[in-house]
Design a protein around this motif. Structure first.
Motif, PDB file in Angstrom:
ATOM      1  N   HIS A  90      41.763  45.472  35.135  1.00 27.41           N
ATOM      2  CA  HIS A  90      42.963  44.933  34.496  1.00 27.41           C
ATOM      3  C   HIS A  90      44.075  44.769  35.541  1.00 27.41           C
ATOM      4  O   HIS A  90      44.315  45.674  36.351  1.00 27.41           O
ATOM      5  CB  HIS A  90      43.423  45.876  33.378  1.00 27.41           C
ATOM      6  CG  HIS A  90      44.375  45.228  32.430  1.00 27.41           C
ATOM      7  ND1 HIS A  90      45.710  45.060  32.731  1.00 27.41           N
ATOM      8  CD2 HIS A  90      44.180  44.681  31.205  1.00 27.41           C
ATOM      9  CE1 HIS A  90      46.295  44.433  31.710  1.00 27.41           C
ATOM     10  NE2 HIS A  90      45.389  44.198  30.776  1.00 27.41           N
ATOM     11  N   PRO A  91      44.778  43.627  35.513  1.00 24.93           N
ATOM     12  CA  PRO A  91      45.846  43.428  36.501  1.00 24.93           C
ATOM     13  C   PRO A  91      46.901  44.545  36.487  1.00 24.93           C
ATOM     14  O   PRO A  91      47.474  44.877  37.526  1.00 24.93           O
ATOM     15  CB  PRO A  91      46.452  42.082  36.099  1.00 24.93           C
ATOM     16  CG  PRO A  91      45.315  41.343  35.460  1.00 24.93           C
ATOM     17  CD  PRO A  91      44.529  42.397  34.718  1.00 24.93           C
TER      18      PRO A  91
ATOM     19  N   CYS B 227      49.052  38.659  25.134  1.00 25.99           N
ATOM     20  CA  CYS B 227      48.819  39.826  25.994  1.00 25.99           C
ATOM     21  C   CYS B 227      50.180  40.387  26.387  1.00 25.99           C
ATOM     22  O   CYS B 227      51.025  39.664  26.935  1.00 25.99           O
ATOM     23  CB  CYS B 227      48.039  39.421  27.248  1.00 25.99           C
ATOM     24  SG  CYS B 227      47.906  40.781  28.426  1.00 25.99           S
TER      25      CYS B 227
ATOM     26  N   PHE C   9      51.119  42.129  28.715  1.00 28.09           N
ATOM     27  CA  PHE C   9      51.417  42.182  30.146  1.00 28.09           C
ATOM     28  C   PHE C   9      51.731  40.803  30.711  1.00 28.09           C
ATOM     29  O   PHE C   9      52.023  40.661  31.890  1.00 28.09           O
ATOM     30  CB  PHE C   9      50.218  42.816  30.873  1.00 28.09           C
ATOM     31  CG  PHE C   9      50.481  43.159  32.306  1.00 28.09           C
ATOM     32  CD1 PHE C   9      51.592  43.910  32.675  1.00 28.09           C
ATOM     33  CD2 PHE C   9      49.619  42.741  33.311  1.00 28.09           C
ATOM     34  CE1 PHE C   9      51.848  44.223  34.007  1.00 28.09           C
ATOM     35  CE2 PHE C   9      49.860  43.046  34.641  1.00 28.09           C
ATOM     36  CZ  PHE C   9      50.978  43.789  34.982  1.00 28.09           C
ATOM     37  N   HIS C  10      51.717  39.762  29.860  1.00 20.90           N
ATOM     38  CA  HIS C  10      51.794  38.403  30.431  1.00 20.90           C
ATOM     39  C   HIS C  10      53.120  38.132  31.135  1.00 20.90           C
ATOM     40  O   HIS C  10      53.185  37.303  32.034  1.00 20.90           O
ATOM     41  CB  HIS C  10      51.493  37.331  29.364  1.00 20.90           C
ATOM     42  CG  HIS C  10      52.641  36.914  28.513  1.00 20.90           C
ATOM     43  ND1 HIS C  10      52.752  37.245  27.182  1.00 20.90           N
ATOM     44  CD2 HIS C  10      53.766  36.180  28.800  1.00 20.90           C
ATOM     45  CE1 HIS C  10      53.862  36.726  26.693  1.00 20.90           C
ATOM     46  NE2 HIS C  10      54.502  36.084  27.654  1.00 20.90           N
TER      47      HIS C  10
ATOM     48  N   CYS D 205      52.318  39.718  34.603  1.00 18.89           N
ATOM     49  CA  CYS D 205      50.992  39.575  35.219  1.00 18.89           C
ATOM     50  C   CYS D 205      50.934  38.388  36.191  1.00 18.89           C
ATOM     51  O   CYS D 205      51.248  37.255  35.818  1.00 18.89           O
ATOM     52  CB  CYS D 205      49.952  39.372  34.117  1.00 18.89           C
ATOM     53  SG  CYS D 205      48.279  39.199  34.762  1.00 18.89           S
TER      54      CYS D 205
ATOM     55  N   GLU E 218      48.350  36.941  37.169  1.00 18.28           N
ATOM     56  CA  GLU E 218      47.209  36.084  36.804  1.00 18.28           C
ATOM     57  C   GLU E 218      47.437  35.388  35.462  1.00 18.28           C
ATOM     58  O   GLU E 218      46.538  34.712  34.957  1.00 18.28           O
ATOM     59  CB  GLU E 218      45.930  36.929  36.665  1.00 18.28           C
ATOM     60  CG  GLU E 218      45.653  37.892  37.797  1.00 18.28           C
ATOM     61  CD  GLU E 218      45.229  37.165  39.055  1.00 18.28           C
ATOM     62  OE1 GLU E 218      45.025  35.931  38.967  1.00 18.28           O
ATOM     63  OE2 GLU E 218      45.126  37.803  40.105  1.00 18.28           O
ATOM     64  N   ALA E 219      48.620  35.571  34.853  1.00 17.48           N
ATOM     65  CA  ALA E 219      48.834  35.084  33.482  1.00 17.48           C
ATOM     66  C   ALA E 219      48.742  33.568  33.391  1.00 17.48           C
ATOM     67  O   ALA E 219      49.189  32.836  34.280  1.00 17.48           O
ATOM     68  CB  ALA E 219      50.193  35.552  32.990  1.00 17.48           C
TER      69      ALA E 219
ATOM     70  N   CYS F  84      47.498  33.375  27.563  1.00 18.19           N
ATOM     71  CA  CYS F  84      47.846  34.808  27.504  1.00 18.19           C
ATOM     72  C   CYS F  84      49.110  35.039  26.680  1.00 18.19           C
ATOM     73  O   CYS F  84      49.356  36.143  26.212  1.00 18.19           O
ATOM     74  CB  CYS F  84      48.040  35.375  28.904  1.00 18.19           C
ATOM     75  SG  CYS F  84      46.647  35.109  30.007  1.00 18.19           S
TER      76      CYS F  84
ATOM     77  N   PRO G 210      44.200  39.578  23.990  1.00 11.79           N
ATOM     78  CA  PRO G 210      42.830  39.792  24.490  1.00 11.79           C
ATOM     79  C   PRO G 210      42.142  40.936  23.755  1.00 11.79           C
ATOM     80  O   PRO G 210      42.773  41.963  23.485  1.00 11.79           O
ATOM     81  CB  PRO G 210      43.030  40.127  25.979  1.00 11.79           C
ATOM     82  CG  PRO G 210      44.462  40.497  26.120  1.00 11.79           C
ATOM     83  CD  PRO G 210      45.223  39.862  25.004  1.00 11.79           C
TER      84      PRO G 210
ATOM     85  N   CYS H 243      41.421  42.054  28.990  1.00  8.87           N
ATOM     86  CA  CYS H 243      41.928  40.932  29.785  1.00  8.87           C
ATOM     87  C   CYS H 243      40.927  39.789  29.681  1.00  8.87           C
ATOM     88  O   CYS H 243      39.721  39.994  29.846  1.00  8.87           O
ATOM     89  CB  CYS H 243      42.107  41.347  31.248  1.00  8.87           C
ATOM     90  SG  CYS H 243      42.575  39.958  32.302  1.00  8.87           S
ATOM     91  N   PHE H 244      41.455  38.564  29.424  1.00  5.33           N
ATOM     92  CA  PHE H 244      40.574  37.395  29.268  1.00  5.33           C
ATOM     93  C   PHE H 244      39.735  37.115  30.503  1.00  5.33           C
ATOM     94  O   PHE H 244      38.704  36.450  30.420  1.00  5.33           O
ATOM     95  CB  PHE H 244      41.411  36.144  28.954  1.00  5.33           C
ATOM     96  CG  PHE H 244      42.119  36.212  27.641  1.00  5.33           C
ATOM     97  CD1 PHE H 244      41.423  36.500  26.468  1.00  5.33           C
ATOM     98  CD2 PHE H 244      43.487  35.977  27.557  1.00  5.33           C
ATOM     99  CE1 PHE H 244      42.085  36.551  25.241  1.00  5.33           C
ATOM    100  CE2 PHE H 244      44.157  36.026  26.336  1.00  5.33           C
ATOM    101  CZ  PHE H 244      43.452  36.316  25.177  1.00  5.33           C
ATOM    102  N   ARG H 245      40.167  37.576  31.639  1.00  8.84           N
ATOM    103  CA  ARG H 245      39.454  37.267  32.889  1.00  8.84           C
ATOM    104  C   ARG H 245      38.044  37.857  32.914  1.00  8.84           C
ATOM    105  O   ARG H 245      37.235  37.492  33.754  1.00  8.84           O
ATOM    106  CB  ARG H 245      40.263  37.774  34.086  1.00  8.84           C
ATOM    107  CG  ARG H 245      41.571  37.022  34.265  1.00  8.84           C
ATOM    108  CD  ARG H 245      42.456  37.674  35.303  1.00  8.84           C
ATOM    109  NE  ARG H 245      41.867  37.674  36.615  1.00  8.84           N
ATOM    110  CZ  ARG H 245      41.894  36.646  37.458  1.00  8.84           C
ATOM    111  NH1 ARG H 245      42.504  35.538  37.110  1.00  8.84           N
ATOM    112  NH2 ARG H 245      41.328  36.730  38.643  1.00  8.84           N
TER     113      ARG H 245
ATOM    114  N   TYR I  99      40.831  30.707  28.837  1.00  4.54           N
ATOM    115  CA  TYR I  99      41.795  31.159  29.844  1.00  4.54           C
ATOM    116  C   TYR I  99      41.642  30.352  31.132  1.00  4.54           C
ATOM    117  O   TYR I  99      42.620  29.921  31.739  1.00  4.54           O
ATOM    118  CB  TYR I  99      41.568  32.655  30.131  1.00  4.54           C
ATOM    119  CG  TYR I  99      42.214  33.162  31.401  1.00  4.54           C
ATOM    120  CD1 TYR I  99      43.532  33.621  31.391  1.00  4.54           C
ATOM    121  CD2 TYR I  99      41.523  33.154  32.620  1.00  4.54           C
ATOM    122  CE1 TYR I  99      44.131  34.078  32.570  1.00  4.54           C
ATOM    123  CE2 TYR I  99      42.113  33.609  33.787  1.00  4.54           C
ATOM    124  CZ  TYR I  99      43.417  34.065  33.758  1.00  4.54           C
ATOM    125  OH  TYR I  99      44.014  34.503  34.909  1.00  4.54           O
TER     126      TYR I  99
HETATM  127  S1  SF4 Z   1      45.027  38.562  29.533  1.00  7.55           S
HETATM  128 FE1  SF4 Z   1      46.209  37.234  30.883  1.00  7.55          FE
HETATM  129  S2  SF4 Z   1      48.268  38.165  31.067  1.00  7.55           S
HETATM  130 FE2  SF4 Z   1      46.853  39.684  30.173  1.00  7.55          FE
HETATM  131  S3  SF4 Z   1      46.213  40.868  31.898  1.00  7.55           S
HETATM  132 FE3  SF4 Z   1      44.664  39.269  31.606  1.00  7.55          FE
HETATM  133  S4  SF4 Z   1      45.321  37.561  32.902  1.00  7.55           S
HETATM  134 FE4  SF4 Z   1      47.053  38.972  32.721  1.00  7.55          FE
END
Ligand code: SF4
Length: 375
Positions: free
Chosen positions: A273-274, A313, A315-316, A319, A321-322, A326, A331, A344-346, A353
Protein backbone atom coordinates in the motif's frame (compact mmCIF):
# COMPACT_ATOMS: atom_id res chain seq x y z
CA UNK A 1 9.35 -18.44 17.23
CA UNK A 2 11.70 -17.34 14.49
CA UNK A 3 11.44 -14.05 12.67
CA UNK A 4 10.74 -15.82 9.38
CA UNK A 5 7.81 -17.91 10.46
CA UNK A 6 4.30 -17.12 11.42
CA UNK A 7 1.56 -19.35 12.79
CA UNK A 8 -0.53 -21.28 10.33
CA UNK A 9 -3.92 -19.74 11.01
CA UNK A 10 -5.67 -21.85 8.38
CA UNK A 11 -8.53 -23.88 9.79
CA UNK A 12 -8.23 -22.39 13.26
CA UNK A 13 -11.13 -20.63 14.92
CA UNK A 14 -10.32 -17.05 15.82
CA UNK A 15 -10.01 -16.07 19.46
CA UNK A 16 -11.44 -12.63 18.75
CA UNK A 17 -13.18 -11.75 15.52
CA UNK A 18 -14.13 -8.28 14.28
CA UNK A 19 -16.59 -8.06 11.42
CA UNK A 20 -17.21 -4.82 9.57
CA UNK A 21 -16.57 -2.89 12.79
CA UNK A 22 -17.39 0.83 12.96
CA UNK A 23 -16.75 3.19 15.84
CA UNK A 24 -18.19 6.63 15.18
CA UNK A 25 -18.12 9.33 17.87
CA UNK A 26 -20.40 12.35 17.90
CA UNK A 27 -18.51 15.50 18.70
CA UNK A 28 -20.52 18.52 19.81
CA UNK A 29 -18.91 21.95 19.46
CA UNK A 30 -20.09 23.43 22.77
CA UNK A 31 -22.84 23.95 25.34
CA UNK A 32 -24.82 26.53 23.34
CA UNK A 33 -24.17 25.07 19.93
CA UNK A 34 -27.43 23.49 18.77
CA UNK A 35 -26.20 22.45 15.35
CA UNK A 36 -25.94 18.76 14.43
CA UNK A 37 -22.93 17.21 16.19
CA UNK A 38 -20.07 16.27 13.90
CA UNK A 39 -19.25 12.59 13.58
CA UNK A 40 -15.67 11.36 13.92
CA UNK A 41 -15.31 8.08 12.05
CA UNK A 42 -12.56 6.67 14.28
CA UNK A 43 -12.88 3.13 12.91
CA UNK A 44 -14.68 2.26 9.68
CA UNK A 45 -15.47 -1.16 8.24
CA UNK A 46 -12.64 -3.16 9.81
CA UNK A 47 -12.51 -6.97 9.59
CA UNK A 48 -9.86 -8.63 11.72
CA UNK A 49 -9.35 -12.09 13.19
CA UNK A 50 -6.97 -12.61 16.11
CA UNK A 51 -5.99 -16.17 16.96
CA UNK A 52 -4.58 -17.89 20.02
CA UNK A 53 -0.87 -17.10 20.60
CA UNK A 54 -1.15 -14.48 17.90
CA UNK A 55 0.48 -11.04 17.71
CA UNK A 56 -0.92 -8.14 15.71
CA UNK A 57 0.92 -4.81 15.83
CA UNK A 58 -1.28 -1.88 14.76
CA UNK A 59 0.55 1.17 13.40
CA UNK A 60 -0.41 4.51 11.90
CA UNK A 61 -0.24 8.24 12.50
CA UNK A 62 -1.86 9.90 15.48
CA UNK A 63 -5.67 9.95 15.08
CA UNK A 64 -5.77 6.99 12.64
CA UNK A 65 -7.99 4.98 15.02
CA UNK A 66 -5.47 2.33 16.12
CA UNK A 67 -6.10 2.75 19.87
CA UNK A 68 -9.89 2.83 19.34
CA UNK A 69 -9.63 -0.35 17.26
CA UNK A 70 -7.46 -1.96 19.96
CA UNK A 71 -9.97 -1.08 22.68
CA UNK A 72 -12.82 -2.37 20.53
CA UNK A 73 -10.93 -5.65 20.08
CA UNK A 74 -10.79 -6.26 23.84
CA UNK A 75 -14.37 -5.12 24.48
CA UNK A 76 -13.49 -1.82 26.16
CA UNK A 77 -15.09 0.22 23.38
CA UNK A 78 -18.58 -0.58 22.11
CA UNK A 79 -18.70 -0.51 18.30
CA UNK A 80 -21.40 1.61 16.66
CA UNK A 81 -21.63 -0.92 13.81
CA UNK A 82 -20.52 -4.48 13.04
CA UNK A 83 -19.72 -7.13 15.63
CA UNK A 84 -16.93 -8.25 17.94
CA UNK A 85 -16.91 -11.80 19.19
CA UNK A 86 -14.78 -13.78 21.61
CA UNK A 87 -14.58 -17.53 20.83
CA UNK A 88 -17.77 -17.10 18.78
CA UNK A 89 -19.70 -15.24 21.51
CA UNK A 90 -20.72 -11.67 20.66
CA UNK A 91 -19.07 -9.65 23.46
CA UNK A 92 -21.78 -6.99 23.65
CA UNK A 93 -24.64 -9.50 23.56
CA UNK A 94 -22.95 -11.19 26.54
CA UNK A 95 -22.71 -7.85 28.34
CA UNK A 96 -26.32 -6.93 27.57
CA UNK A 97 -27.63 -10.47 28.29
CA UNK A 98 -29.06 -10.70 24.75
CA UNK A 99 -29.85 -14.12 23.22
CA UNK A 100 -28.25 -17.36 24.40
CA UNK A 101 -25.09 -16.27 26.15
CA UNK A 102 -22.64 -19.17 26.04
CA UNK A 103 -19.68 -17.37 27.58
CA UNK A 104 -20.50 -15.08 30.53
CA UNK A 105 -19.31 -11.48 30.16
CA UNK A 106 -17.31 -11.83 33.40
CA UNK A 107 -15.14 -14.54 31.78
CA UNK A 108 -14.71 -12.50 28.60
CA UNK A 109 -13.76 -9.38 30.56
CA UNK A 110 -11.03 -11.15 32.54
CA UNK A 111 -9.67 -12.88 29.41
CA UNK A 112 -9.12 -9.60 27.55
CA UNK A 113 -6.69 -7.28 29.34
CA UNK A 114 -4.93 -3.96 28.68
CA UNK A 115 -1.61 -2.29 29.48
CA UNK A 116 -1.82 1.50 29.07
CA UNK A 117 0.78 3.90 27.75
CA UNK A 118 1.02 5.65 31.12
CA UNK A 119 0.98 2.97 33.82
CA UNK A 120 1.40 5.70 36.47
CA UNK A 121 -2.13 6.95 35.89
CA UNK A 122 -3.64 3.46 36.07
CA UNK A 123 -1.90 2.49 39.36
CA UNK A 124 -3.54 3.82 42.53
CA UNK A 125 -0.88 6.12 44.07
CA UNK A 126 -2.15 5.46 47.62
CA UNK A 127 -1.81 1.70 47.49
CA UNK A 128 1.23 -0.51 47.75
CA UNK A 129 2.04 -2.80 44.82
CA UNK A 130 0.77 -5.88 46.71
CA UNK A 131 -2.65 -4.28 47.29
CA UNK A 132 -2.84 -3.07 43.68
CA UNK A 133 -2.14 -6.55 42.36
CA UNK A 134 -4.34 -8.38 44.85
CA UNK A 135 -7.40 -6.29 43.94
CA UNK A 136 -8.23 -7.94 40.56
CA UNK A 137 -7.62 -11.41 42.01
CA UNK A 138 -10.04 -10.65 44.86
CA UNK A 139 -12.61 -9.45 42.36
CA UNK A 140 -12.33 -12.12 39.69
CA UNK A 141 -11.09 -15.12 41.71
CA UNK A 142 -12.86 -14.61 45.01
CA UNK A 143 -12.46 -18.29 45.99
CA UNK A 144 -8.66 -17.93 46.17
CA UNK A 145 -7.21 -17.88 49.71
CA UNK A 146 -5.28 -14.82 50.92
CA UNK A 147 -2.09 -16.89 51.13
CA UNK A 148 -2.41 -18.18 47.57
CA UNK A 149 -3.14 -14.66 46.34
CA UNK A 150 -0.01 -13.24 47.92
CA UNK A 151 2.03 -16.20 46.69
CA UNK A 152 0.82 -15.68 43.13
CA UNK A 153 1.55 -11.95 43.18
CA UNK A 154 5.08 -12.52 44.51
CA UNK A 155 5.85 -15.22 41.96
CA UNK A 156 4.63 -13.01 39.09
CA UNK A 157 6.75 -10.09 40.32
CA UNK A 158 9.73 -12.41 40.24
CA UNK A 159 8.71 -13.57 36.77
CA UNK A 160 9.01 -10.01 35.42
CA UNK A 161 12.38 -9.47 37.10
CA UNK A 162 11.20 -7.41 40.09
CA UNK A 163 13.40 -9.04 42.72
CA UNK A 164 13.34 -9.35 45.62
CA UNK A 165 9.56 -9.49 45.11
CA UNK A 166 8.78 -8.77 48.78
CA UNK A 167 10.60 -5.47 48.50
CA UNK A 168 8.70 -4.39 45.36
CA UNK A 169 5.36 -5.61 46.77
CA UNK A 170 5.76 -3.18 49.66
CA UNK A 171 6.45 -0.11 47.53
CA UNK A 172 4.07 2.66 46.40
CA UNK A 173 3.91 3.51 42.65
CA UNK A 174 5.93 6.72 43.18
CA UNK A 175 8.80 4.56 44.45
CA UNK A 176 9.01 2.78 41.09
CA UNK A 177 10.69 3.82 37.84
CA UNK A 178 8.65 4.12 34.61
CA UNK A 179 9.84 0.68 33.48
CA UNK A 180 8.99 -0.88 36.86
CA UNK A 181 5.49 0.64 36.79
CA UNK A 182 4.98 -0.86 33.36
CA UNK A 183 6.08 -4.27 34.70
CA UNK A 184 3.52 -3.98 37.51
CA UNK A 185 0.85 -3.20 34.88
CA UNK A 186 1.99 -6.27 32.93
CA UNK A 187 1.76 -8.45 36.06
CA UNK A 188 -1.73 -7.09 36.77
CA UNK A 189 -2.84 -8.11 33.27
CA UNK A 190 -1.15 -11.54 33.44
CA UNK A 191 -2.64 -12.40 36.84
CA UNK A 192 -5.98 -12.76 35.06
CA UNK A 193 -4.46 -15.52 32.88
CA UNK A 194 -5.67 -13.60 29.81
CA UNK A 195 -6.04 -14.91 26.28
CA UNK A 196 -5.32 -11.49 24.80
CA UNK A 197 -3.54 -8.36 26.03
CA UNK A 198 -3.83 -4.96 24.38
CA UNK A 199 -0.50 -3.15 24.83
CA UNK A 200 -1.55 0.41 24.00
CA UNK A 201 1.63 2.40 23.23
CA UNK A 202 2.99 0.42 26.19
CA UNK A 203 6.64 1.18 25.45
CA UNK A 204 6.31 4.67 23.93
CA UNK A 205 6.85 6.54 27.22
CA UNK A 206 9.97 4.54 28.12
CA UNK A 207 13.56 5.58 27.40
CA UNK A 208 14.84 4.10 24.17
CA UNK A 209 17.18 1.78 26.10
CA UNK A 210 14.28 0.35 28.12
CA UNK A 211 11.93 -0.16 25.17
CA UNK A 212 13.66 -3.22 23.77
CA UNK A 213 14.01 -4.67 27.30
CA UNK A 214 10.26 -4.27 27.90
CA UNK A 215 9.34 -5.66 24.48
CA UNK A 216 11.64 -8.67 25.08
CA UNK A 217 9.96 -9.28 28.42
CA UNK A 218 6.48 -9.13 26.87
CA UNK A 219 7.61 -11.50 24.09
CA UNK A 220 9.03 -13.99 26.63
CA UNK A 221 5.82 -13.90 28.63
CA UNK A 222 3.68 -14.11 25.48
CA UNK A 223 5.36 -17.41 24.67
CA UNK A 224 5.42 -18.68 28.24
CA UNK A 225 1.77 -17.89 29.00
CA UNK A 226 0.43 -18.60 25.47
CA UNK A 227 -1.07 -15.12 25.37
CA UNK A 228 -1.99 -13.17 22.26
CA UNK A 229 -1.08 -9.50 21.95
CA UNK A 230 -2.47 -6.52 20.08
CA UNK A 231 0.45 -4.11 20.19
CA UNK A 232 -0.50 -0.52 19.32
CA UNK A 233 2.33 1.81 18.33
CA UNK A 234 2.88 4.95 16.27
CA UNK A 235 6.44 3.72 15.69
CA UNK A 236 6.93 1.24 12.84
CA UNK A 237 10.32 0.12 14.24
CA UNK A 238 8.75 -0.96 17.53
CA UNK A 239 5.86 -2.62 15.71
CA UNK A 240 8.32 -4.48 13.48
CA UNK A 241 10.45 -5.59 16.46
CA UNK A 242 7.46 -6.90 18.38
CA UNK A 243 5.65 -8.55 15.50
CA UNK A 244 8.72 -10.00 13.77
CA UNK A 245 10.11 -11.58 16.92
CA UNK A 246 6.82 -13.35 17.60
CA UNK A 247 6.07 -14.42 14.03
CA UNK A 248 3.14 -11.97 14.09
CA UNK A 249 1.53 -9.52 11.71
CA UNK A 250 1.60 -5.76 11.26
CA UNK A 251 -1.67 -3.96 10.52
CA UNK A 252 -1.42 -0.46 9.03
CA UNK A 253 -4.24 1.98 9.74
CA UNK A 254 -5.14 5.15 7.89
CA UNK A 255 -8.11 7.38 8.78
CA UNK A 256 -10.04 4.62 10.53
CA UNK A 257 -9.38 1.89 7.96
CA UNK A 258 -7.02 -1.07 8.04
CA UNK A 259 -5.27 -0.50 4.70
CA UNK A 260 -2.67 -3.28 4.83
CA UNK A 261 -2.01 -6.28 7.06
CA UNK A 262 0.50 -9.08 6.75
CA UNK A 263 3.50 -10.89 8.23
CA UNK A 264 5.88 -8.33 9.74
CA UNK A 265 8.83 -8.84 7.40
CA UNK A 266 6.59 -8.74 4.32
CA UNK A 267 5.11 -5.41 5.42
CA UNK A 268 8.59 -3.99 6.04
CA UNK A 269 10.45 -5.45 3.06
CA UNK A 270 7.68 -5.58 0.49
CA UNK A 271 4.99 -3.03 1.44
CA UNK A 272 2.17 -2.93 -1.09
CA UNK A 273 0.00 0.00 0.00
CA UNK A 274 1.36 3.46 -0.87
CA UNK A 275 0.64 4.62 2.70
CA UNK A 276 2.70 1.78 4.20
CA UNK A 277 5.54 2.99 1.95
CA UNK A 278 5.19 6.45 3.53
CA UNK A 279 5.42 5.03 7.05
CA UNK A 280 8.47 3.05 6.04
CA UNK A 281 10.06 6.15 4.46
CA UNK A 282 9.42 8.04 7.70
CA UNK A 283 11.28 5.38 9.71
CA UNK A 284 14.89 5.69 8.51
CA UNK A 285 16.24 2.89 10.74
CA UNK A 286 14.24 0.40 8.67
CA UNK A 287 16.08 1.16 5.44
CA UNK A 288 19.20 -0.92 4.78
CA UNK A 289 21.58 2.03 4.86
CA UNK A 290 19.69 3.86 7.61
CA UNK A 291 18.75 6.73 5.32
CA UNK A 292 15.60 7.72 3.51
CA UNK A 293 15.45 9.33 0.12
CA UNK A 294 14.94 13.09 0.45
CA UNK A 295 11.58 13.14 -1.24
CA UNK A 296 8.69 11.73 0.80
CA UNK A 297 6.45 9.35 -1.19
CA UNK A 298 3.38 11.54 -0.56
CA UNK A 299 1.88 14.49 -2.45
CA UNK A 300 0.73 16.30 0.67
CA UNK A 301 1.93 16.07 4.26
CA UNK A 302 -1.35 17.16 5.90
CA UNK A 303 -3.67 14.42 7.14
CA UNK A 304 -7.34 15.03 6.21
CA UNK A 305 -9.89 15.63 8.95
CA UNK A 306 -11.31 12.31 10.25
CA UNK A 307 -14.69 14.08 10.59
CA UNK A 308 -14.71 14.53 6.87
CA UNK A 309 -12.62 11.77 5.28
CA UNK A 310 -12.03 11.99 1.52
CA UNK A 311 -14.43 10.00 -0.67
CA UNK A 312 -13.29 6.87 -2.52
CA UNK A 313 -9.90 5.75 -1.28
CA UNK A 314 -9.23 7.86 1.80
CA UNK A 315 -5.55 8.14 0.94
CA UNK A 316 -6.16 9.64 -2.51
CA UNK A 317 -5.49 13.23 -1.37
CA UNK A 318 -1.92 12.29 -0.44
CA UNK A 319 -1.18 9.25 -2.58
CA UNK A 320 1.47 9.77 -5.31
CA UNK A 321 -0.12 6.93 -7.32
CA UNK A 322 -3.71 8.26 -7.11
CA UNK A 323 -5.87 8.32 -10.22
CA UNK A 324 -9.33 9.69 -10.83
CA UNK A 325 -11.05 6.38 -10.04
CA UNK A 326 -9.49 6.51 -6.54
CA UNK A 327 -11.67 9.57 -5.80
CA UNK A 328 -14.82 7.77 -6.91
CA UNK A 329 -14.53 4.18 -5.70
CA UNK A 330 -13.48 2.59 -2.43
CA UNK A 331 -10.86 -0.13 -2.92
CA UNK A 332 -11.78 -3.56 -1.53
CA UNK A 333 -9.34 -5.84 0.29
CA UNK A 334 -7.02 -7.67 -2.08
CA UNK A 335 -5.02 -10.69 -0.94
CA UNK A 336 -1.56 -10.21 -2.42
CA UNK A 337 -0.17 -13.47 -1.02
CA UNK A 338 -0.88 -15.69 1.99
CA UNK A 339 -1.92 -13.61 5.01
CA UNK A 340 -1.02 -10.38 3.23
CA UNK A 341 -3.92 -8.10 2.34
CA UNK A 342 -4.06 -4.54 1.10
CA UNK A 343 -6.71 -2.04 0.06
CA UNK A 344 -5.39 -0.52 -3.15
CA UNK A 345 -6.58 -0.85 -6.77
CA UNK A 346 -3.00 -1.33 -7.93
CA UNK A 347 -3.22 -4.96 -6.74
CA UNK A 348 -5.73 -5.70 -9.51
CA UNK A 349 -4.01 -5.78 -12.93
CA UNK A 350 -7.32 -5.59 -14.75
CA UNK A 351 -8.91 -2.78 -12.72
CA UNK A 352 -10.03 0.37 -14.54
CA UNK A 353 -7.54 2.20 -12.29
CA UNK A 354 -4.86 1.55 -14.91
CA UNK A 355 -6.73 3.46 -17.61
CA UNK A 356 -7.97 6.22 -15.28
CA UNK A 357 -6.30 9.66 -15.53
CA UNK A 358 -3.72 10.50 -12.92
CA UNK A 359 -4.66 13.01 -10.20
CA UNK A 360 -2.71 16.18 -10.53
CA UNK A 361 -2.06 18.77 -7.86
CA UNK A 362 -2.59 21.62 -10.29
CA UNK A 363 -5.49 23.34 -8.52
CA UNK A 364 -7.63 23.99 -11.60
CA UNK A 365 -7.27 20.48 -12.90
CA UNK A 366 -7.87 19.03 -9.43
CA UNK A 367 -11.06 21.10 -9.04
CA UNK A 368 -12.26 19.82 -12.39
CA UNK A 369 -11.58 16.21 -11.41
CA UNK A 370 -13.41 16.70 -8.09
CA UNK A 371 -16.49 18.18 -9.78
CA UNK A 372 -16.50 15.29 -12.29
CA UNK A 373 -16.29 12.84 -9.38
CA UNK A 374 -19.28 14.54 -7.70
CA UNK A 375 -21.49 14.26 -10.76
S1 SF4 B 1 -6.43 3.06 -4.33
FE1 SF4 B 1 -5.52 4.77 -5.45
S2 SF4 B 1 -5.30 6.47 -3.96
FE2 SF4 B 1 -5.71 4.56 -2.83
S3 SF4 B 1 -3.71 3.87 -2.26
FE3 SF4 B 1 -4.23 2.82 -4.18
S4 SF4 B 1 -3.42 4.13 -5.81
FE4 SF4 B 1 -3.42 5.33 -3.91
Amino acid sequence: MSVDTHPDYEGRDPLVSLEDVEVHFEESSGLFDFSEPEVVRAVDGVDLDIFEQDVVALVGESGCGKTTLGKTTIGLQRPTGGSVSYRGQDIWDAKDGKGDVEIPYKDIRSSLQIIHQDPGSSLNPNRRVMKILEAPLKRWQSQMSAGDRRGQVLSMLEEVGMTPPDDYAGRYPHQLSGGEKQRVALVRALLMDPDLILADEAVSALDVSLRVEMMDLMLDLQEKFDTSFVFVSHDLSNARYFAAHSGGRIGVMYLGELVEIGPAEKIINNPQHPYTKVLRWATPDLTPDGASSDKPPVRKIDIPDPKNPPPGCRFHTRCPEARQVCMEQTPPEYTTEEFHETKCFREDDSHEYWSSPQITDDENEADQLYSEADD
